[in-house]
Motif scaffolding. Structure first.
Motif, PDB file in Angstrom:
ATOM      1  N   MET A 225      58.689  62.600  54.235  1.00  0.00           N
ATOM      2  CA  MET A 225      57.668  63.535  53.760  1.00  0.00           C
ATOM      3  C   MET A 225      56.324  62.847  53.537  1.00  0.00           C
ATOM      4  N   GLN A 226      56.362  61.570  53.197  1.00  0.00           N
ATOM      5  CA  GLN A 226      55.130  60.848  52.922  1.00  0.00           C
ATOM      6  C   GLN A 226      54.450  60.335  54.189  1.00  0.00           C
ATOM      7  N   LEU A 227      55.078  60.531  55.351  1.00  0.00           N
ATOM      8  CA  LEU A 227      54.495  60.031  56.598  1.00  0.00           C
ATOM      9  C   LEU A 227      53.287  60.848  57.036  1.00  0.00           C
ATOM     10  N   ALA A 228      53.321  62.158  56.816  1.00  0.00           N
ATOM     11  CA  ALA A 228      52.214  63.016  57.263  1.00  0.00           C
ATOM     12  C   ALA A 228      51.013  62.786  56.353  1.00  0.00           C
ATOM     13  N   PRO A 229      49.875  62.327  56.896  1.00  0.00           N
ATOM     14  CA  PRO A 229      48.697  62.085  56.047  1.00  0.00           C
ATOM     15  C   PRO A 229      48.133  63.400  55.516  1.00  0.00           C
ATOM     16  N   PRO A 230      47.523  63.388  54.334  1.00  0.00           N
ATOM     17  CA  PRO A 230      46.994  64.636  53.765  1.00  0.00           C
ATOM     18  C   PRO A 230      45.790  65.188  54.516  1.00  0.00           C
ATOM     19  N   THR A 231      45.023  64.305  55.185  1.00  0.00           N
ATOM     20  CA  THR A 231      43.833  64.746  55.920  1.00  0.00           C
ATOM     21  C   THR A 231      43.822  64.152  57.320  1.00  0.00           C
ATOM     22  N   ALA A 232      42.979  64.713  58.198  1.00  0.00           N
ATOM     23  CA  ALA A 232      42.865  64.232  59.574  1.00  0.00           C
ATOM     24  C   ALA A 232      41.445  64.471  60.072  1.00  0.00           C
ATOM     25  N   LEU A 233      41.038  63.702  61.082  1.00  0.00           N
ATOM     26  CA  LEU A 233      39.727  63.872  61.711  1.00  0.00           C
ATOM     27  C   LEU A 233      39.879  64.862  62.861  1.00  0.00           C
ATOM     28  N   VAL A 234      39.331  66.048  62.700  1.00  0.00           N
ATOM     29  CA  VAL A 234      39.484  67.140  63.662  1.00  0.00           C
ATOM     30  C   VAL A 234      38.118  67.559  64.179  1.00  0.00           C
ATOM     31  N   GLU A 235      38.038  67.837  65.499  1.00  0.00           N
ATOM     32  CA  GLU A 235      36.757  68.241  66.089  1.00  0.00           C
ATOM     33  C   GLU A 235      36.384  69.650  65.625  1.00  0.00           C
ATOM     34  N   ARG A 236      35.229  69.752  65.007  1.00  0.00           N
ATOM     35  CA  ARG A 236      34.669  71.023  64.561  1.00  0.00           C
ATOM     36  C   ARG A 236      33.173  71.028  64.880  1.00  0.00           C
ATOM     37  N   ASP A 237      32.745  72.002  65.679  1.00  0.00           N
ATOM     38  CA  ASP A 237      31.322  72.140  66.041  1.00  0.00           C
ATOM     39  C   ASP A 237      30.790  70.884  66.710  1.00  0.00           C
ATOM     40  N   GLY A 238      31.589  70.294  67.588  1.00  0.00           N
ATOM     41  CA  GLY A 238      31.116  69.167  68.375  1.00  0.00           C
ATOM     42  C   GLY A 238      31.197  67.814  67.700  1.00  0.00           C
ATOM     43  N   GLU A 239      31.681  67.749  66.456  1.00  0.00           N
ATOM     44  CA  GLU A 239      31.838  66.461  65.793  1.00  0.00           C
ATOM     45  C   GLU A 239      33.155  66.435  65.008  1.00  0.00           C
ATOM     46  N   TYR A 240      33.633  65.207  64.750  1.00  0.00           N
ATOM     47  CA  TYR A 240      34.918  65.061  64.069  1.00  0.00           C
ATOM     48  C   TYR A 240      34.723  65.049  62.559  1.00  0.00           C
ATOM     49  N   LYS A 241      35.402  65.989  61.895  1.00  0.00           N
ATOM     50  CA  LYS A 241      35.281  66.133  60.452  1.00  0.00           C
ATOM     51  C   LYS A 241      36.658  65.955  59.806  1.00  0.00           C
ATOM     52  N   GLU A 242      36.668  65.405  58.601  1.00  0.00           N
ATOM     53  CA  GLU A 242      37.915  65.212  57.870  1.00  0.00           C
ATOM     54  C   GLU A 242      38.301  66.505  57.166  1.00  0.00           C
ATOM     55  N   ILE A 243      39.453  67.056  57.542  1.00  0.00           N
ATOM     56  CA  ILE A 243      39.933  68.302  56.938  1.00  0.00           C
ATOM     57  C   ILE A 243      41.390  68.136  56.533  1.00  0.00           C
ATOM     58  N   PRO A 244      41.922  68.990  55.634  1.00  0.00           N
ATOM     59  CA  PRO A 244      43.346  68.899  55.275  1.00  0.00           C
ATOM     60  C   PRO A 244      44.241  69.105  56.491  1.00  0.00           C
ATOM     61  N   THR A 245      45.299  68.315  56.569  1.00  0.00           N
ATOM     62  CA  THR A 245      46.228  68.397  57.697  1.00  0.00           C
ATOM     63  C   THR A 245      46.807  69.802  57.849  1.00  0.00           C
ATOM     64  N   GLN A 246      46.989  70.504  56.733  1.00  0.00           N
ATOM     65  CA  GLN A 246      47.568  71.848  56.783  1.00  0.00           C
ATOM     66  C   GLN A 246      46.689  72.843  57.537  1.00  0.00           C
ATOM     67  N   GLU A 247      45.384  72.524  57.695  1.00  0.00           N
ATOM     68  CA  GLU A 247      44.470  73.446  58.367  1.00  0.00           C
ATOM     69  C   GLU A 247      44.372  73.201  59.875  1.00  0.00           C
ATOM     70  N   ILE A 248      45.084  72.182  60.377  1.00  0.00           N
ATOM     71  CA  ILE A 248      45.069  71.895  61.811  1.00  0.00           C
ATOM     72  C   ILE A 248      45.790  73.001  62.561  1.00  0.00           C
ATOM     73  N   LYS A 249      45.248  73.358  63.736  1.00  0.00           N
ATOM     74  CA  LYS A 249      45.852  74.407  64.551  1.00  0.00           C
ATOM     75  C   LYS A 249      46.234  73.846  65.918  1.00  0.00           C
ATOM     76  N   LYS A 250      47.134  74.564  66.601  1.00  0.00           N
ATOM     77  CA  LYS A 250      47.514  74.181  67.963  1.00  0.00           C
ATOM     78  C   LYS A 250      46.275  74.174  68.850  1.00  0.00           C
ATOM     79  N   GLY A 251      46.169  73.150  69.695  1.00  0.00           N
ATOM     80  CA  GLY A 251      45.039  73.081  70.611  1.00  0.00           C
ATOM     81  C   GLY A 251      43.839  72.344  70.049  1.00  0.00           C
ATOM     82  N   ASP A 252      43.843  72.036  68.756  1.00  0.00           N
ATOM     83  CA  ASP A 252      42.744  71.275  68.164  1.00  0.00           C
ATOM     84  C   ASP A 252      42.668  69.882  68.774  1.00  0.00           C
ATOM     85  N   HIS A 253      41.469  69.334  68.786  1.00  0.00           N
ATOM     86  CA  HIS A 253      41.251  67.953  69.238  1.00  0.00           C
ATOM     87  C   HIS A 253      41.091  67.078  67.996  1.00  0.00           C
ATOM     88  N   ILE A 254      41.893  66.035  67.899  1.00  0.00           N
ATOM     89  CA  ILE A 254      41.813  65.175  66.723  1.00  0.00           C
ATOM     90  C   ILE A 254      41.621  63.723  67.153  1.00  0.00           C
TER      91      ILE A 254
END
Length: 704
Positions: free
Chosen positions: A208-237
């Motif tokens: 359970m502790q392996l999944a990091p709480p946040t990730a760098l996800v592409e939003r509006d052309g740049e990579y932003k740190e967001i909660p892992t739970q908000e990642i969607k299929k097809g996202d670029h990280i």
């Protein structure tokens, strides 16, 4: 459509709690299956009619049994906070019990305190530190089920209220220390059990502790740190060096070596490049990787691993069901023995007080803690140990069935072998360096997905391709193209014959030969083969040492099948089979009362895996195989199969040891107590020690 619900449970403190709660939830309309895991305080419920009303009914049922429940929206969230709360509460209660029990036992070293102070200290221990026993006993009586808490409550209450009466009547025969010491020792035993069971379940907590709480996800052309739970299929990280990969995905850019040890058990980092799949929870060891998300939440590999481990930990074996039946009648029998003991000692004994103390000793020493913990703790440790090695076991029945297996049946391609061609030999037939010949062959096949082409590309990995012009694919024969003004042909003997090129006879069973020619001249021949997996020979030898027969079932031709079979040392080989032939073989063996374990990786292995007593699916194989099999190997390493058999034997040997110890302890303990050979204090200490011994014995499984 069936749906699985997960609830967190707070307030369970013994295995019988989980058993009674399981029965209460199972009686609700709409609940098809329920599994309560006492060790991780979670409940897994399958329903065919999910609704908010059903959720509330489940919560109400949990509350009616005396516990608190909470619906888990995200089962990947750690449940450690609830464990910490319970652990903190247990520590405080134990501390209070020790502080107020010590004055009550000072008479053993010559100090005496007034009856009023004894009453005060005993009341704190009895009704504050020991309040959990009264609460649990009340709910046990409401559902007409006795448990160990009822035995503790009755025994200590008898000592307390007898002493209270003595204080009121100004008599000196006080036994406040009896109840206080028993409660303190039981709380100490629970405290140590809690620590041990927390240790038993470290595997799931680690996952359970392996999944990091946040990730760098592409939003509006740049990579932003967001909660892992908000990642969607097809996202670029983007995953930087030494960061955990947050979700499953495919590499769109970058190369790295990924540490998959916590998921697959593979100790050596695995090279990953463009188009390769990566698993959430693994670690990027260098460079930057860019991924396209392919699976999140319940679809992810990490979620499926945790779900399988938890469900397996909560499953019941036939031996556990027998223990549950014995436990259900055990407490009433003990109550009868205690009453009979009291009556006998009251008639033949010297005093009423002696009869009371002996009956209290019977109640306390008979608490069936060790009996209840004997199987669940071993199961939890075994499943966690298996998961750490990269072995996912769906249920306890499968682990138990391994002890009955007579034959282990293997598919060939992708199971005994790697399922992909490798370049194993090259022979230069012209005055050209072998490195240059490989560069010519790999460049001609750049971008091809043909299995033979991938072997060349893998062998040439990391080097610079030559520029190819006028490329043409020649279906069924090979390829041709122009490099530096010269026309090259790469392909089969048939292609060479079309070009009027003589080739040497080079047939070898289990190998494919590819020729390279230019301007009518044969330059080189390459041999490619689907090689046996590493440790295949060692794994099959270990299975044979365990008394198991090994069999290969394959659709490949006999020459190739026997070439591979002889290399890995398999006992029997059946070639040129259709998928239905594999099922028929399994059924025929079971008709002769033989138990079969089937190992496969492909879609065509699914029916045979399902038909076998136990099915092993290679984690690199198809989803159909993994769904049909009862055991999944998270990495394609055949040495995990004998390790699973060894773990099965060791697990059930430890369960038998635990049960033998629990039955012997209860039997001998009740006998000694009934004959007045155990004081209540010693009985309480013995009961706590017995439970701890069972848990510590189960923890031996962590050594594998």
């Amino acid at each position: 459509m069936n749906q699985t619900l997960h609830f967190k449970i707070m307030g369970m403190h013994c295995v019988s709690c989980a058993t009674h709660l399981e029965a209460a939830i199972a009686s609700l309309k709409g609940v098809q299956k329920v599994q309560v895991n006492f060790v991780n305080n979670k409940t897994i419920i399958e329903t065919d009619s999910p609704s908010p009303a059903l959720n509330q009914n489940i919560l109400n049922a949990i509350k009616e049994q005396g516990y608190e429940g909470e619906l888990l929206k995200n089962t990947l969230l750690p449940y450690e906070p609830s464990h910490q709360t319970s652990y903190r509460s247990s520590t405080i209660n134990l501390g209070i019990a020790i502080v107020f029990t010590l004055p009550l036992v000072t008479h053993m070293i010559g100090f005496h305190i007034s009856p009023t102070l004894q009453l005060f200290c005993a009341t704190i221990v009895q009704f504050w530190a020991g309040r959990r026993f009264y609460k649990a006993s009340w709910f046990a009586l409401k559902r007409l089920h006795g448990d160990m808490d009822l035995l503790v409550t009755m025994g200590t209450s008898a000592a307390y209220f007898y002493s209270l009466t003595a204080v009121i009547l100004h008599k000196n025969d006080l036994y406040f220390e009896v109840g206080a010491v028993v409660i303190t020792l039981v709380l100490l035993g629970r405290f140590l059990e809690d620590r041990a069971t927390r240790s038993a379940n470290t595997a799931v907590r680690s996952l359970m502790q392996l999944a990091p709480p946040t990730a760098l996800v592409e939003r509006d052309g740049e990579y932003k740190e967001i909660p892992t739970q908000e990642i969607k299929k097809g996202d670029h990280i983007m995953v930087k060096s030494w960061q955990h990969i947050p979700v499953d995905g495919i590499i769109s850019d970058g190369v790295s070596e990924v540490d998959e040890s916590m998921i697959t058990g593979e100790s050596v980092p695995v090279f990953k490049g463009l188009g390769d799949k990566v698993i959430g929870g693994t670690t990027n060891t260098f460079g930057i990787l860019y991924l396209i998300v392919t699976a999140i939440d319940h679809e992810s590999t990490l979620f499926r691993m945790i779900r399988l481990v938890e469900e397996a930990q909560a499953s019941h074996s036939p031996i556990q069901k027998l223990v549950d039946q014995i436990s259900a009648i055990f407490v009433p029998i003990v109550l009868i023995i205690s009453l009979v003991t009291f009556g006998v000692w009251y008639v033949i004994g010297p005093t009423f007080q002696q009869a009371m103390l002996v009956s209290i000793s019977v109640l306390v020493v008979a608490c069936p803690c060790a009996l209840g913990l004997a199987t669940p703790t071993a199961i939890v440790v075994a499943m966690g140990t298996a998961a750490k090695k990269g072995i996912l076991i769906k249920d306890l029945t499968s682990l138990e069935a391994l002890r009955k297996i007579d034959q282990v049946v293997f598919d060939k391609t992708g199971t005994l072998t790697r399922g992909e061609f490798s370049l194993i030999f090259s022979d230069a037939l012209a005055e050209i360096p072998e490195e240059q010949l490989l560069a010519l062959a790999a460049s001609l096949q750049k971008g091809s997905e043909h299995p033979l082409a991938r072997a060349f590309l893998k062998a040439f990995k990391g080097q610079k391709f030559l520029n190819v012009k006028n490329f043409r694919s020649l279906p069924g024969r090979g390829v041709t193209g122009t490099i530096r003004g010269r026309v090259y042909y790469l392909g089969s003997q048939k292609l060479m014959t079309e070009q009027n090129i003589q080739v040497p006879l080079s047939f070898k069973a289990g190998q494919s030969t590819v020729y390279l020619a230019e301007n009518g001249n044969l330059l080189a021949l390459f041999r490619l083969a689907d090689m046996p997996r590493k440790k295949a020979l060692e794994a099959l030898n270990t299975l044979r040492d365990l008394g198991l027969k090994t069999v290969m079932l394959t659709g490949d031709n006999k020459e190739t099948a026997y070439a591979i079979g002889n290399k890995v040392g398999i006992d029997d080989i059946f070639a040129q089979l259709q998928p239905k032939d594999k099922i028929n073989y399994v059924k025929a063996q079971e008709h002769h009362h033989l138990h079969i374990a089937m190992v496969g990786d492909g879609v065509n292995d699914g029916p045979a895996l399902a038909a076998a007593t136990v099915g092993f699916a290679m984690g690199s194989g198809s989803d159909v195989a993994m769904d049909a099999a009862s055991i999944t190997l998270m990495r394609p390493s055949l040495d995990l199969i004998p390790k699973t058999f060894i773990l099965s034997n060791k697990t059930f040997r430890i369960i038998q040891e635990n049960l033998l110890w629990a039955f012997l302890f209860n039997g001998i303990g009740i006998g000694l107590a009934a004959f007045g050979k155990l004081s209540p204090e010693v009985a309480g200490a013995s009961m706590a020690a017995s439970s701890l011994i069972v848990v510590l014995n189960s923890l031996r499984l962590k050594r594998g």
